[in-house]
Design a protein around this motif. Sequence first.
Motif, PDB file in Angstrom:
ATOM      1  N   GLN A  12       0.831  -1.209   0.000  1.00  0.00           N
ATOM      2  CA  GLN A  12       0.000   0.000   0.000  1.00  0.00           C
ATOM      3  C   GLN A  12       0.862   1.254   0.000  1.00  0.00           C
ATOM      4  O   GLN A  12       2.073   1.197   0.165  1.00  0.00           O
ATOM      5  CB  GLN A  12      -0.931   0.001   1.214  1.00  0.00           C
ATOM      6  CG  GLN A  12      -1.943  -1.131   1.206  1.00  0.00           C
ATOM      7  CD  GLN A  12      -2.985  -0.970   2.295  1.00  0.00           C
ATOM      8  OE1 GLN A  12      -3.310   0.155   2.701  1.00  0.00           O
ATOM      9  NE2 GLN A  12      -3.509  -2.073   2.774  1.00  0.00           N
ATOM     10  N   HIS A  13       0.207   2.400  -0.180  1.00  0.00           N
ATOM     11  CA  HIS A  13       0.969   3.644  -0.226  1.00  0.00           C
ATOM     12  C   HIS A  13       1.135   4.232   1.172  1.00  0.00           C
ATOM     13  O   HIS A  13       0.529   3.762   2.130  1.00  0.00           O
ATOM     14  CB  HIS A  13       0.291   4.648  -1.159  1.00  0.00           C
ATOM     15  CG  HIS A  13      -1.074   5.064  -0.728  1.00  0.00           C
ATOM     16  ND1 HIS A  13      -2.198   4.296  -0.930  1.00  0.00           N
ATOM     17  CD2 HIS A  13      -1.498   6.179  -0.101  1.00  0.00           C
ATOM     18  CE1 HIS A  13      -3.244   4.918  -0.458  1.00  0.00           C
ATOM     19  NE2 HIS A  13      -2.857   6.059   0.060  1.00  0.00           N
ATOM     20  N   LEU A  14       1.954   5.225   1.253  1.00  0.00           N
ATOM     21  CA  LEU A  14       2.216   5.884   2.512  1.00  0.00           C
ATOM     22  C   LEU A  14       0.957   6.542   3.060  1.00  0.00           C
ATOM     23  O   LEU A  14       0.222   7.208   2.339  1.00  0.00           O
ATOM     24  CB  LEU A  14       3.273   6.966   2.336  1.00  0.00           C
ATOM     25  CG  LEU A  14       4.720   6.513   2.276  1.00  0.00           C
ATOM     26  CD1 LEU A  14       5.594   7.655   1.821  1.00  0.00           C
ATOM     27  CD2 LEU A  14       5.185   6.010   3.623  1.00  0.00           C
TER      28      LEU A  14
ATOM     29  N   TYR B  77       9.516  11.010  -5.590  1.00  0.00           N
ATOM     30  CA  TYR B  77      10.444  10.228  -4.779  1.00  0.00           C
ATOM     31  C   TYR B  77      10.757   8.914  -5.498  1.00  0.00           C
ATOM     32  O   TYR B  77       9.980   8.416  -6.305  1.00  0.00           O
ATOM     33  CB  TYR B  77       9.839   9.878  -3.419  1.00  0.00           C
ATOM     34  CG  TYR B  77       9.550  11.040  -2.509  1.00  0.00           C
ATOM     35  CD1 TYR B  77       8.351  11.743  -2.610  1.00  0.00           C
ATOM     36  CD2 TYR B  77      10.465  11.436  -1.542  1.00  0.00           C
ATOM     37  CE1 TYR B  77       8.078  12.806  -1.758  1.00  0.00           C
ATOM     38  CE2 TYR B  77      10.198  12.490  -0.682  1.00  0.00           C
ATOM     39  CZ  TYR B  77       9.004  13.161  -0.803  1.00  0.00           C
ATOM     40  OH  TYR B  77       8.728  14.207   0.041  1.00  0.00           O
TER      41      TYR B  77
ATOM     42  N   PHE C 267      10.665   1.901  -7.515  1.00  0.00           N
ATOM     43  CA  PHE C 267       9.313   2.301  -7.137  1.00  0.00           C
ATOM     44  C   PHE C 267       9.313   3.820  -7.088  1.00  0.00           C
ATOM     45  O   PHE C 267      10.073   4.411  -6.313  1.00  0.00           O
ATOM     46  CB  PHE C 267       8.960   1.682  -5.789  1.00  0.00           C
ATOM     47  CG  PHE C 267       7.506   1.689  -5.450  1.00  0.00           C
ATOM     48  CD1 PHE C 267       7.065   2.213  -4.248  1.00  0.00           C
ATOM     49  CD2 PHE C 267       6.567   1.150  -6.313  1.00  0.00           C
ATOM     50  CE1 PHE C 267       5.710   2.206  -3.920  1.00  0.00           C
ATOM     51  CE2 PHE C 267       5.213   1.139  -5.998  1.00  0.00           C
ATOM     52  CZ  PHE C 267       4.788   1.668  -4.796  1.00  0.00           C
TER      53      PHE C 267
ATOM     54  N   ILE D 256       7.292   7.297  -6.385  1.00  0.00           N
ATOM     55  CA  ILE D 256       6.152   7.782  -5.621  1.00  0.00           C
ATOM     56  C   ILE D 256       6.062   9.295  -5.760  1.00  0.00           C
ATOM     57  O   ILE D 256       7.072   9.995  -5.661  1.00  0.00           O
ATOM     58  CB  ILE D 256       6.295   7.431  -4.127  1.00  0.00           C
ATOM     59  CG1 ILE D 256       6.445   5.917  -3.938  1.00  0.00           C
ATOM     60  CG2 ILE D 256       5.116   7.949  -3.321  1.00  0.00           C
ATOM     61  CD1 ILE D 256       6.788   5.519  -2.511  1.00  0.00           C
TER      62      ILE D 256
ATOM     63  N   GLY E 266       0.811   9.498  -3.351  1.00  0.00           N
ATOM     64  CA  GLY E 266       0.188   8.599  -4.290  1.00  0.00           C
ATOM     65  C   GLY E 266       0.565   7.165  -3.978  1.00  0.00           C
ATOM     66  O   GLY E 266       1.443   6.912  -3.138  1.00  0.00           O
ATOM     67  N   PRO E 267      -0.057   6.214  -4.641  1.00  0.00           N
ATOM     68  CA  PRO E 267       0.182   4.800  -4.360  1.00  0.00           C
ATOM     69  C   PRO E 267       1.473   4.263  -4.945  1.00  0.00           C
ATOM     70  O   PRO E 267       1.871   3.141  -4.640  1.00  0.00           O
ATOM     71  CB  PRO E 267      -1.026   4.102  -4.996  1.00  0.00           C
ATOM     72  CG  PRO E 267      -1.433   5.032  -6.094  1.00  0.00           C
ATOM     73  CD  PRO E 267      -1.147   6.413  -5.602  1.00  0.00           C
TER      74      PRO E 267
END
Lengths: 114, 116
Positions: free
Chosen positions: A42-44, B36, B91, B93, B108-109
């Motif tokens: 999942q995201h932050l 990021y 990844f 972000i 965001g995811p």
Amino acid sequence: AQSVSQHNHHVILSEAASLELGCNYSYGGTVNLFWYVQYPGQHLQLLLKYFSGDPLVKGIKGFEAEFIKSKFSFNLRKPSVQWSDTAEYFCAVNILNAGNMLTFGGGTRLMVKP
Amino acid sequence: GAVVSQHPSRVICKSGTSVKIECRSLDFQATTMFWYRQFPKQSLMLMATSNEGSKATYEQGVEKDKFLINHASLTLSTLTVTSAHPEDSSFYICSAGGGTGFNEQFFGPGTRLTVL
């Protein structure tokens, strides 16, 4: 440049154990402080934040953190962890009036055994 | 909290191709967006900060010609990884600020990029 340190990289606890994750930052001025959680896949998500006022901040899911200015610390605590708290936790710092830029700590991976 | 979306969530591409990742703030106007990069089992490393209508500010060590950032509107920022190579696999972000909270960022995811 400011830096954020999280001393515990991996923490393993049993359910109902108490949790304390350390966070220290290196900046002498006024800061805003955050704890984020990242559940697997999942995201932050924001757990809690400190901008000013009461240094003991309560967040979601029973978490709290205490800002101790003299120690440049913002440790995260929870009195009784649950298996669902298994996640990675990030401390982050923002310098007041310096925009929205966040500096993140290295993260702490928490595993709670059922 | 405010909602930030990213598209695509996963992308696999061949080495040498360019990949565009979109970041949208769905319910607020984001004056600032951040990109990021997160390596496996590591923390988030800020790549760049973008303000709507102006050039992005890149962190030291991040190649601006490699990672093109465009923030054309208050709800959309894009990151284009140009001529991607396997070492760009990561990844990515985004986060958006300037919404309902002071000095808050909403994340965001993430987008997982794999370059073959």
